[in-house]
Structures are given as C-alpha cells and as structure tokens.
Design an enzyme around this catalytic site. Structure first.
Site, PDB file in Angstrom:
ATOM      1  N   SER A 120       5.513  38.387  37.347  1.00  0.00           N
ATOM      2  CA  SER A 120       5.333  39.830  37.192  1.00  0.00           C
ATOM      3  C   SER A 120       5.815  40.285  35.839  1.00  0.00           C
ATOM      4  CB  SER A 120       6.168  40.595  38.209  1.00  0.00           C
ATOM      5  OG  SER A 120       6.319  39.898  39.382  1.00  0.00           O
ATOM      6  N   HIS A 141      -1.740  37.836  37.461  1.00  0.00           N
ATOM      7  CA  HIS A 141      -0.747  38.622  38.205  1.00  0.00           C
ATOM      8  C   HIS A 141      -1.434  39.411  39.310  1.00  0.00           C
ATOM      9  CE1 HIS A 141       2.268  42.096  38.418  1.00  0.00           C
ATOM     10  NE2 HIS A 141       2.646  41.121  39.216  1.00  0.00           N
ATOM     11  N   GLU A 153      -4.070  41.298  37.073  1.00  0.00           N
ATOM     12  CA  GLU A 153      -3.866  41.354  35.621  1.00  0.00           C
ATOM     13  C   GLU A 153      -4.035  39.936  35.064  1.00  0.00           C
ATOM     14  OE1 GLU A 153      -0.759  44.861  34.565  1.00  0.00           O
ATOM     15  OE2 GLU A 153       0.069  43.253  35.790  1.00  0.00           O
ATOM     16  N   ASN A 192       3.386  46.978  35.779  1.00  0.00           N
ATOM     17  CA  ASN A 192       4.839  47.070  35.983  1.00  0.00           C
ATOM     18  C   ASN A 192       5.534  47.819  34.851  1.00  0.00           C
ATOM     19  OD1 ASN A 192       4.984  45.952  38.490  1.00  0.00           O
ATOM     20  ND2 ASN A 192       5.355  43.868  37.762  1.00  0.00           N
TER      21      ASN A 192
HETATM   22  N1  CAA Z   1      -6.558  41.525  55.134  1.00  0.00           N
HETATM   23  C1  CAA Z   1      -7.571  42.316  54.729  1.00  0.00           C
HETATM   24  N2  CAA Z   1      -7.549  43.655  54.736  1.00  0.00           N
HETATM   25  C2  CAA Z   1      -6.458  44.241  55.237  1.00  0.00           C
HETATM   26  C3  CAA Z   1      -5.351  43.497  55.695  1.00  0.00           C
HETATM   27  C4  CAA Z   1      -5.427  42.085  55.622  1.00  0.00           C
HETATM   28  N3  CAA Z   1      -4.428  41.308  56.009  1.00  0.00           N
HETATM   29  N4  CAA Z   1      -4.383  44.363  56.098  1.00  0.00           N
HETATM   30  C5  CAA Z   1      -4.865  45.585  55.879  1.00  0.00           C
HETATM   31  N5  CAA Z   1      -6.118  45.515  55.378  1.00  0.00           N
HETATM   32  C6  CAA Z   1      -6.959  46.619  54.959  1.00  0.00           C
HETATM   33  C7  CAA Z   1      -7.267  47.541  56.127  1.00  0.00           C
HETATM   34  O1  CAA Z   1      -8.387  47.095  56.838  1.00  0.00           O
HETATM   35  C8  CAA Z   1      -7.514  48.861  55.410  1.00  0.00           C
HETATM   36  O2  CAA Z   1      -8.827  48.833  54.831  1.00  0.00           O
HETATM   37  P1  CAA Z   1      -9.811  50.112  54.955  1.00  0.00           P
HETATM   38  O3  CAA Z   1      -9.096  51.217  54.238  1.00  0.00           O
HETATM   39  O4  CAA Z   1     -11.092  49.661  54.321  1.00  0.00           O
HETATM   40  O5  CAA Z   1      -9.926  50.352  56.426  1.00  0.00           O
HETATM   41  C9  CAA Z   1      -6.526  48.801  54.238  1.00  0.00           C
HETATM   42  O6  CAA Z   1      -6.251  47.423  54.018  1.00  0.00           O
HETATM   43  C10 CAA Z   1      -5.233  49.545  54.543  1.00  0.00           C
HETATM   44  O7  CAA Z   1      -4.645  48.936  55.696  1.00  0.00           O
HETATM   45  P2  CAA Z   1      -3.847  49.713  56.804  1.00  0.00           P
HETATM   46  O8  CAA Z   1      -4.611  50.926  57.226  1.00  0.00           O
HETATM   47  O9  CAA Z   1      -3.440  48.784  57.857  1.00  0.00           O
HETATM   48  O10 CAA Z   1      -2.503  50.069  56.092  1.00  0.00           O
HETATM   49  P3  CAA Z   1      -2.084  51.366  55.326  1.00  0.00           P
HETATM   50  O11 CAA Z   1      -3.174  52.351  55.222  1.00  0.00           O
HETATM   51  O12 CAA Z   1      -0.786  51.713  55.949  1.00  0.00           O
HETATM   52  O13 CAA Z   1      -1.856  50.763  53.849  1.00  0.00           O
HETATM   53  C11 CAA Z   1      -0.909  49.501  52.107  1.00  0.00           C
HETATM   54  C12 CAA Z   1      -0.924  49.756  53.610  1.00  0.00           C
HETATM   55  C13 CAA Z   1      -2.214  48.829  51.694  1.00  0.00           C
HETATM   56  C14 CAA Z   1       0.262  48.560  51.816  1.00  0.00           C
HETATM   57  C15 CAA Z   1      -0.769  50.872  51.358  1.00  0.00           C
HETATM   58  O14 CAA Z   1       0.368  51.529  51.830  1.00  0.00           O
HETATM   59  C16 CAA Z   1      -0.668  50.714  49.877  1.00  0.00           C
HETATM   60  O15 CAA Z   1      -1.672  50.578  49.170  1.00  0.00           O
HETATM   61  N6  CAA Z   1       0.589  50.752  49.349  1.00  0.00           N
HETATM   62  C17 CAA Z   1       0.861  50.583  47.943  1.00  0.00           C
HETATM   63  C18 CAA Z   1       0.897  49.109  47.625  1.00  0.00           C
HETATM   64  C19 CAA Z   1       1.190  48.859  46.179  1.00  0.00           C
HETATM   65  O16 CAA Z   1       1.436  49.733  45.368  1.00  0.00           O
HETATM   66  N7  CAA Z   1       1.180  47.562  45.827  1.00  0.00           N
HETATM   67  C20 CAA Z   1       1.499  47.119  44.510  1.00  0.00           C
HETATM   68  C21 CAA Z   1       2.931  46.696  44.502  1.00  0.00           C
HETATM   69  S1  CAA Z   1       3.423  46.198  42.886  1.00  0.00           S
HETATM   70  C22 CAA Z   1       3.077  44.568  42.833  1.00  0.00           C
HETATM   71  O17 CAA Z   1       2.686  43.940  43.765  1.00  0.00           O
HETATM   72  C23 CAA Z   1       3.259  43.920  41.538  1.00  0.00           C
HETATM   73  C24 CAA Z   1       4.604  43.447  41.202  1.00  0.00           C
HETATM   74  O18 CAA Z   1       4.701  42.622  40.331  1.00  0.00           O
HETATM   75  C25 CAA Z   1       5.785  44.007  41.807  1.00  0.00           C
END
Ligand code: CAA
Length: 288
Positions: A120, A141, A153, A192
């Site tokens: 990251s 990434h 990324e 990030n």
């Molecule tokens: N496989 C495939 N699709 C899935 C899945 C899986 N295991 N789990 C969930 N989904 C899909 C669902 O079907 C849904 O799709 P649709 O909208 O098309 O129906 C979508 O993903 C959202 O799922 P949920 O409704 O179950 O969950 P939610 O609405 O509560 O969302 C979340 C959960 C996706 C985590 C959302 O809260 C979110 O986007 N959060 C922000 C995440 C984020 O910012 N991530 C980046 C972090 S930073 C990083 O990773 C980099 C680093 O270096 C730190």
C-alpha cells in the site's frame, strides 16, 4: 501472457485471499502460498466465506463458487511458484519481509514471469532492487474488499519496463475486469496519499475527545455520502495496516499529517485491530 494464467499469491490474509479469489474468479489457476502451517487454512477459509457471500448476494452460482475454490491450491513452499506466470505478493506490510519473499521467489521463477507487490505504501523500487529482475517488478495495489472494489493502482518503479507495464495493465483490465489507475512510485500512491491523512485525522478527533466514534462515522457517512465512516473503514482495513502505511508515508514525506497518532499505536499494541480481531474502534459482529 495468455489466459488462463498460472498465478502465485504470497500471503492469504485479507488482501492475499481477496486477490486469490478474483484471479480464480477470472479463470486463472492460483497457488496461494501461506507463511506457515498455522496459517495454512486461513486464506482458503476467507475465500470460502467470501464466495459464499457472493452466492448469497446473487453474484455467483453455487457451482461457480465451487469452481472458484477448485482453482485455488494452498501451499507452504515458495519454490512451488517456479511454474507461475505472475506472482503477487501480499504478505505483511513490512519492507524486510516483502523483500525477503520477493528475493526468494525471484530465484525460482522463469525469466519472462512477472513479480508484483500489493504494497500500500512501500517504494516499489526498493522491492524491485531485492530481485534480479527489476524491469519485471511492478506494484499492483488492490483495494479491500478485493472482490468488490473495482480498481487497482498500477505502480511502476524507475526500472519497470514498458512491456511489464502493458502486460500488467492488460491483466488487471482485460482479465480481472478492474479499472486501472496509474500511480507514481511515491509512498501512498494516489488513493492512500489522500485517504490516510483523512483516516488519521478521524483518529486524532476521537483521541482529543472532540467527538465520539459513532458521531465521527455518522457525520461522514450521512453528511458526505461515504459508504462507511473513517473509523469503520480503519476497522475494515485493519488498524495494524493503517499504522504501517502511516509509518511508511511519514518516513517518506516527514509531514505531520502522516504521523500515526498515539491512540492508533496503543490500539495496535493491544491487538484491537478491527474486524480481523473482532474489535477496533467499533465492535465487529464476527471476526472476518
Ligand atoms: N463477492 C462479490 N460481490 C460482493 C461480495 C463478494 N464477496 N460481497 C459483497 N458483494 C457486493 C454485493 O453484492 C453488493 O453489490 P451490488 O451493490 O451490485 O448489489 C456490493 O458488493 C455491496 O455489498 P453489501 O450490500 O453486502 O455491503 P455494503 O453495501 O454494506 O458495502 C462495502 C460494504 C463494499 C465494504 C462498502 O461499505 C464500501 O464500499 N466501503 C468502503 C470500502 C473502502 O473504502 N475500501 C478501500 C479501503 S482502502 C484499501 O483497501 C487500500 C489500502 O491500502 C488501505
């Protein structure tokens, strides 16, 4: 590189298991290499839980989920990566650990194979320099949760060749079906560099008693339309990972906005790592 590819994924934690899953979902043959016997089933269990969530949400059929699991083999031996076309390392966010596993895999890989790091925040150049193929090392990434977040990324080091960049981008875009964001080899890349100061300021706001964790998260969720608040996002990413990313960014830029606040360090010391340990800024329903 022609599909299906032989992919190696090093480390079956949150990110490694997600990367293994999306590669298997794209039809590739995946070898997931875990660090030791105690971790052996962890990555596979995480993939199994994720594909069953995908089935529940109608994204996969049960038989597709079985095929995905059938394409992932778990091993403990880095030398077994010898026949892989591409190896993506997703081990712990520590330069010494990443450089060691990359150097080891580099020795057994075919000449034309690519090595990628899911770091990251660590410089790709320093990881590439640990190998004998700095022109064939690149940063890929991914974002958490990997099966859901549609972007990767792609980070080139000074030594990464154009051929490596185009093969890696074709893999991400055409094979995994994710968007590519190109980033320079600077700690934090694009996302990030903006996300981490935001997360750290939420931790500082909580630490200073300015607002509660619930109010900070609700403010950003409902006030700005974010899918989750910054402290819940720290819990999703893992507090130890946020801490490690902040440390790398602070080491690179020496800017106070990247300095990890003491509360983050104390929580990491206490093992309150977020969803993976069952409790972070918020309690988690179940450790995931
Ligand atoms: N496989 C495939 N699709 C899935 C899945 C899986 N295991 N789990 C969930 N989904 C899909 C669902 O079907 C849904 O799709 P649709 O909208 O098309 O129906 C979508 O993903 C959202 O799922 P949920 O409704 O179950 O969950 P939610 O609405 O509560 O969302 C979340 C959960 C996706 C985590 C959302 O809260 C979110 O986007 N959060 C922000 C995440 C984020 O910012 N991530 C980046 C972090 S930073 C990083 O990773 C980099 C680093 O270096 C730190």
């Amino acid at each position: 590189m022609s599909d299906p590819l032989a992919i190696g994924v090093l480390g079956g934690g949150l990110m490694g298991s997600g990367i293994a899953e999306v590669c298997a979902r794209a039809g590739h043959d995946v070898l997931l290499v875990e660090a030791d016997a105690s971790a052996r089933d962890g990555g596979r269990d995480r993939v199994a839980a994720s594909v069953s969530r995908a089935v529940e949400r109608g994204k996969l059929t049960s038989s597709e989920a079985q095929q995905v699991l059938g394409r992932i083999r778990v091993g403990l031996d880095l030398d077994a990566c010898a026949d892989r076309d591409l190896v993506v390392e997703a081990v712990t966010e520590r330069e010494d650990v990443k450089a060691t596993v990359l150097a080891r895999v580099d020795k057994v890989l075919a000449d034309e194979a690519l090595l990628a790091s899911n770091t990251s925040s660590l410089p790709i150049m320093r990881l590439a320099a640990a190998t004998s193929r700095p022109d064939r090392v690149i940063g890929l990434h991914f974002f958490n949760p990997v099966p859901v977040m549609p972007v990767v990324e792609v980070v080139t080091a000074l030594t990464t060749s154009n051929d490596t960049l185009s093969r890696a981008e074709a893999f991400v875009r055409d094979s995994l079906g994710k968007h590519v964001v190109r980033a320079s080899d600077r700690a934090g890349f694009v996302v990030n560099a903006m996300l981490v100061p935001y997360l750290l300021s939420a931790v500082r706001m909580l630490e200073s008693g300015y607002a509660t964790a619930r109010d900070i998260d609700e403010g950003m969720r409902l006030g700005c339309g974010h899918p989750m608040g910054p402290l819940a996002l720290c819990d999703l990413i893992g507090l130890d990972t946020v801490q490690a990313i902040a440390e790398s960014m602070y080491a690179e830029y020496k800017e106070p906005l990247y300095a990890p606040p003491p509360l983050l360090q104390r929580m990491t010391d206490a093992g309150l790592l977020g969803r993976k340990s069952g409790r972070g800024f918020h309690p988690s329903p179940a450790a995931a």
